[in-house]
Design a protein around this motif. Structure first.
Motif, PDB file in Angstrom:
ATOM      1  N   ASP A   1       0.849  -1.194   0.000  1.00 56.63           N
ATOM      2  CA  ASP A   1       0.000   0.000   0.000  1.00 56.63           C
ATOM      3  C   ASP A   1       0.887   1.248   0.000  1.00 56.63           C
ATOM      4  O   ASP A   1       1.577   1.522   0.981  1.00 56.63           O
ATOM      5  CB  ASP A   1      -0.902  -0.010   1.230  1.00 56.63           C
ATOM      6  CG  ASP A   1      -1.911   1.123   1.245  1.00 56.63           C
ATOM      7  OD1 ASP A   1      -1.516   2.288   1.058  1.00 56.63           O
ATOM      8  OD2 ASP A   1      -3.107   0.837   1.465  1.00 56.63           O
ATOM      9  N   GLU A   2       0.851   2.000  -1.104  1.00 54.86           N
ATOM     10  CA  GLU A   2       1.722   3.170  -1.231  1.00 54.86           C
ATOM     11  C   GLU A   2       1.437   4.215  -0.162  1.00 54.86           C
ATOM     12  O   GLU A   2       2.350   4.857   0.358  1.00 54.86           O
ATOM     13  CB  GLU A   2       1.573   3.779  -2.628  1.00 54.86           C
ATOM     14  CG  GLU A   2       2.652   4.779  -2.968  1.00 54.86           C
ATOM     15  CD  GLU A   2       3.096   4.682  -4.410  1.00 54.86           C
ATOM     16  OE1 GLU A   2       4.145   5.256  -4.725  1.00 54.86           O
ATOM     17  OE2 GLU A   2       2.414   4.027  -5.213  1.00 54.86           O
ATOM     18  N   GLY A   3       0.174   4.394   0.177  1.00 58.17           N
ATOM     19  CA  GLY A   3      -0.184   5.369   1.196  1.00 58.17           C
ATOM     20  C   GLY A   3       0.382   5.017   2.554  1.00 58.17           C
ATOM     21  O   GLY A   3       0.853   5.903   3.295  1.00 58.17           O
ATOM     22  N   GLN A   4       0.373   3.730   2.906  1.00 60.63           N
ATOM     23  CA  GLN A   4       0.933   3.314   4.186  1.00 60.63           C
ATOM     24  C   GLN A   4       2.449   3.483   4.211  1.00 60.63           C
ATOM     25  O   GLN A   4       3.028   3.822   5.243  1.00 60.63           O
ATOM     26  CB  GLN A   4       0.545   1.866   4.478  1.00 60.63           C
ATOM     27  CG  GLN A   4      -0.940   1.671   4.749  1.00 60.63           C
ATOM     28  CD  GLN A   4      -1.277   0.262   5.190  1.00 60.63           C
ATOM     29  OE1 GLN A   4      -0.553  -0.356   5.970  1.00 60.63           O
ATOM     30  NE2 GLN A   4      -2.398  -0.259   4.692  1.00 60.63           N
ATOM     31  N   CYS A   5       3.096   3.268   3.071  1.00 59.58           N
ATOM     32  CA  CYS A   5       4.551   3.484   2.998  1.00 59.58           C
ATOM     33  C   CYS A   5       4.872   4.961   3.218  1.00 59.58           C
ATOM     34  O   CYS A   5       5.813   5.302   3.948  1.00 59.58           O
ATOM     35  CB  CYS A   5       5.076   3.025   1.642  1.00 59.58           C
ATOM     36  SG  CYS A   5       5.068   1.232   1.412  1.00 59.58           S
ATOM     37  N   ALA A   6       4.104   5.841   2.593  1.00 61.94           N
ATOM     38  CA  ALA A   6       4.316   7.274   2.765  1.00 61.94           C
ATOM     39  C   ALA A   6       4.102   7.684   4.215  1.00 61.94           C
ATOM     40  O   ALA A   6       4.887   8.469   4.777  1.00 61.94           O
ATOM     41  CB  ALA A   6       3.380   8.051   1.847  1.00 61.94           C
ATOM     42  N   ALA A   7       3.067   7.137   4.843  1.00 65.13           N
ATOM     43  CA  ALA A   7       2.785   7.465   6.239  1.00 65.13           C
ATOM     44  C   ALA A   7       3.909   6.994   7.151  1.00 65.13           C
ATOM     45  O   ALA A   7       4.289   7.695   8.108  1.00 65.13           O
ATOM     46  CB  ALA A   7       1.456   6.842   6.660  1.00 65.13           C
ATOM     47  N   LEU A   8       4.464   5.829   6.872  1.00 61.16           N
ATOM     48  CA  LEU A   8       5.574   5.303   7.662  1.00 61.16           C
ATOM     49  C   LEU A   8       6.775   6.240   7.603  1.00 61.16           C
ATOM     50  O   LEU A   8       7.370   6.586   8.628  1.00 61.16           O
ATOM     51  CB  LEU A   8       5.953   3.908   7.170  1.00 61.16           C
ATOM     52  CG  LEU A   8       7.233   3.292   7.733  1.00 61.16           C
ATOM     53  CD1 LEU A   8       7.182   3.183   9.255  1.00 61.16           C
ATOM     54  CD2 LEU A   8       7.474   1.907   7.112  1.00 61.16           C
ATOM     55  N   ALA A   9       7.135   6.668   6.404  1.00 58.77           N
ATOM     56  CA  ALA A   9       8.274   7.570   6.245  1.00 58.77           C
ATOM     57  C   ALA A   9       8.021   8.899   6.950  1.00 58.77           C
ATOM     58  O   ALA A   9       8.889   9.411   7.689  1.00 58.77           O
ATOM     59  CB  ALA A   9       8.562   7.792   4.769  1.00 58.77           C
ATOM     60  N   GLU A  10       6.839   9.455   6.748  1.00 58.34           N
ATOM     61  CA  GLU A  10       6.521  10.762   7.329  1.00 58.34           C
ATOM     62  C   GLU A  10       6.474  10.712   8.854  1.00 58.34           C
ATOM     63  O   GLU A  10       7.017  11.599   9.526  1.00 58.34           O
ATOM     64  CB  GLU A  10       5.176  11.249   6.778  1.00 58.34           C
ATOM     65  CG  GLU A  10       5.216  11.595   5.291  1.00 58.34           C
ATOM     66  CD  GLU A  10       3.840  11.691   4.670  1.00 58.34           C
ATOM     67  OE1 GLU A  10       2.837  11.552   5.423  1.00 58.34           O
ATOM     68  OE2 GLU A  10       3.748  11.888   3.443  1.00 58.34           O
ATOM     69  N   GLN A  11       5.863   9.679   9.408  1.00 56.23           N
ATOM     70  CA  GLN A  11       5.751   9.577  10.866  1.00 56.23           C
ATOM     71  C   GLN A  11       7.104   9.317  11.515  1.00 56.23           C
ATOM     72  O   GLN A  11       7.390   9.822  12.600  1.00 56.23           O
ATOM     73  CB  GLN A  11       4.762   8.476  11.229  1.00 56.23           C
ATOM     74  CG  GLN A  11       3.315   8.811  10.886  1.00 56.23           C
ATOM     75  CD  GLN A  11       2.366   7.665  11.173  1.00 56.23           C
ATOM     76  OE1 GLN A  11       2.489   6.981  12.195  1.00 56.23           O
ATOM     77  NE2 GLN A  11       1.431   7.433  10.272  1.00 56.23           N
ATOM     78  N   THR A  12       7.950   8.543  10.843  1.00 55.39           N
ATOM     79  CA  THR A  12       9.294   8.296  11.377  1.00 55.39           C
ATOM     80  C   THR A  12      10.094   9.584  11.410  1.00 55.39           C
ATOM     81  O   THR A  12      10.736   9.914  12.421  1.00 55.39           O
ATOM     82  CB  THR A  12      10.026   7.257  10.522  1.00 55.39           C
ATOM     83  OG1 THR A  12       9.290   6.037  10.516  1.00 55.39           O
ATOM     84  CG2 THR A  12      11.430   6.999  11.065  1.00 55.39           C
ATOM     85  N   ALA A  13      10.077  10.327  10.314  1.00 55.98           N
ATOM     86  CA  ALA A  13      10.812  11.592  10.252  1.00 55.98           C
ATOM     87  C   ALA A  13      10.291  12.578  11.294  1.00 55.98           C
ATOM     88  O   ALA A  13      11.074  13.266  11.963  1.00 55.98           O
ATOM     89  CB  ALA A  13      10.711  12.176   8.849  1.00 55.98           C
ATOM     90  N   ALA A  14       8.980  12.644  11.455  1.00 59.27           N
ATOM     91  CA  ALA A  14       8.398  13.568  12.423  1.00 59.27           C
ATOM     92  C   ALA A  14       8.781  13.199  13.854  1.00 59.27           C
ATOM     93  O   ALA A  14       9.005  14.072  14.701  1.00 59.27           O
ATOM     94  CB  ALA A  14       6.876  13.585  12.276  1.00 59.27           C
ATOM     95  N   ALA A  15       8.898  11.916  14.125  1.00 59.75           N
ATOM     96  CA  ALA A  15       9.206  11.462  15.479  1.00 59.75           C
ATOM     97  C   ALA A  15      10.665  11.661  15.853  1.00 59.75           C
ATOM     98  O   ALA A  15      10.994  11.888  17.024  1.00 59.75           O
ATOM     99  CB  ALA A  15       8.837   9.989  15.629  1.00 59.75           C
ATOM    100  N   PHE A  16      11.559  11.608  14.852  1.00 59.04           N
ATOM    101  CA  PHE A  16      12.988  11.574  15.159  1.00 59.04           C
ATOM    102  C   PHE A  16      13.804  12.679  14.479  1.00 59.04           C
ATOM    103  O   PHE A  16      14.984  12.501  14.196  1.00 59.04           O
ATOM    104  CB  PHE A  16      13.569  10.207  14.777  1.00 59.04           C
ATOM    105  CG  PHE A  16      13.002   9.054  15.568  1.00 59.04           C
ATOM    106  CD1 PHE A  16      12.954   9.084  16.950  1.00 59.04           C
ATOM    107  CD2 PHE A  16      12.503   7.928  14.914  1.00 59.04           C
ATOM    108  CE1 PHE A  16      12.446   8.003  17.674  1.00 59.04           C
ATOM    109  CE2 PHE A  16      11.995   6.853  15.625  1.00 59.04           C
ATOM    110  CZ  PHE A  16      11.965   6.894  17.020  1.00 59.04           C
TER     111      PHE A  16
END
Length: 262
Positions: free
Chosen positions: A65-80
């Motif tokens: 799921d491309e949307g879930q991949c994008a969310a993973l990248a964005e949430q990781t960057a935002a967290a760290f």
């Protein structure tokens, strides 16, 4: 510490090497995003890492799921801190064991979608955060270069899809180098963790002596033992560390010498 102050995403965090990758990355100093479809499992591993003093978040993700991949990248960057230093593409779908004549094309297509295109989707999502020094490792298999089959079929769908991933990794390395991103591949052989231990125990339960079962695996492995899961994980993590900062487009065989590249 191998990954001190790094931010890493590990996809495919499951009971096999995925959880070892996440646990060891955190122990080596990384802030780790654990990703897999099984939310309960990744949350359990996350809690174990935090209890040991590590930094980790758990983000459910289906790499198909491309949307879930994008969310993973964005949430990781935002967290760290808006940066990702390393991505380990270890999510996979094994699919059926089959022979060529009875193979299921739909199952092969699913294996390709997860094992190869899943890595592409997640890597593309991470590019903005990997620029200028980031690294990607695609986890592949020795079965792409040493076909394996038995009385119940061949590891064909999984291996063919991972073979495509091997080629994709070379194109990623060629293209993403212009952004300062390295891409390498690790071809894994036997990995002595829970899944292999369950296989060994199933043979023991069927009446075969444990030593004989292990010997049937190790007789062609020059180091004389099944490569331990944690040691295999460390080899993969080395490829996102600064120890390999000038290595890109390479394939590292992690199999105890079971197969040696010419």
């Amino acid at each position: 510490m191998l990954l001190k102050d790094k931010v890493a995403i590990i996809s495919g965090v499951g009971p096999g090497m995925g959880q070892a990758l996440a646990r060891i990355a955190a122990a080596e100093g990384a802030s780790v995003a654990l990703a897999a479809r099984n939310q309960g499992f990744i949350e359990q591993v996350r809690d174990e890492i935090i209890a040991r003093g590590g930094k980790a978040i758990a983000i459910p993700c289906d790499v198909s799921d491309e949307g879930q991949c994008a969310a993973l990248a964005e949430q990781t960057a935002a967290a760290f801190g808006e940066r990702i230093h390393g991505l380990v593409n270890s999510a996979y779908y094994h699919g059926d064991w089959s022979f060529v004549e009875n193979s299921d094309v739909a199952d092969l297509a699913k294996a390709f979608d997860v094992n190869c295109l899943g890595a592409l989707r997640l890597t593309r999502a991470c590019i903005p955060y990997l620029r200028d020094g980031g690294a990607v490792v695609n986890v592949s298999t020795m079965a792409t270069v040493r076909p394996y089959g038995g009385e119940h079929g061949m590891e064909m769908g999984y291996a063919v899809a991972k073979g495509a991933l091997n080629t994709l990794g070379k194109y990623m390395a060629t293209d993403l180098g212009r952004f300062g991103i390295r891409v390498n591949t690790c071809r894994m052989g036997w990995i002595h963790g829970d899944p292999v231990e369950q296989h060994i125990q199933s043979q023991v339960d069927a009446g075969f002596p444990r030593d004989d079962v292990i010997a049937s695996i190790t007789r062609e492995i020059p180091i004389g033992r099944i490569p331990p899961e944690d040691d295999c994980a460390r080899a993969v993590l080395m490829m996102i560390s600064d120890y390999s900062r000038v290595v890109s487009g390479a394939a590292l065989d992690v199999n105890g010498g079971h197969w040696m590249a010419p």
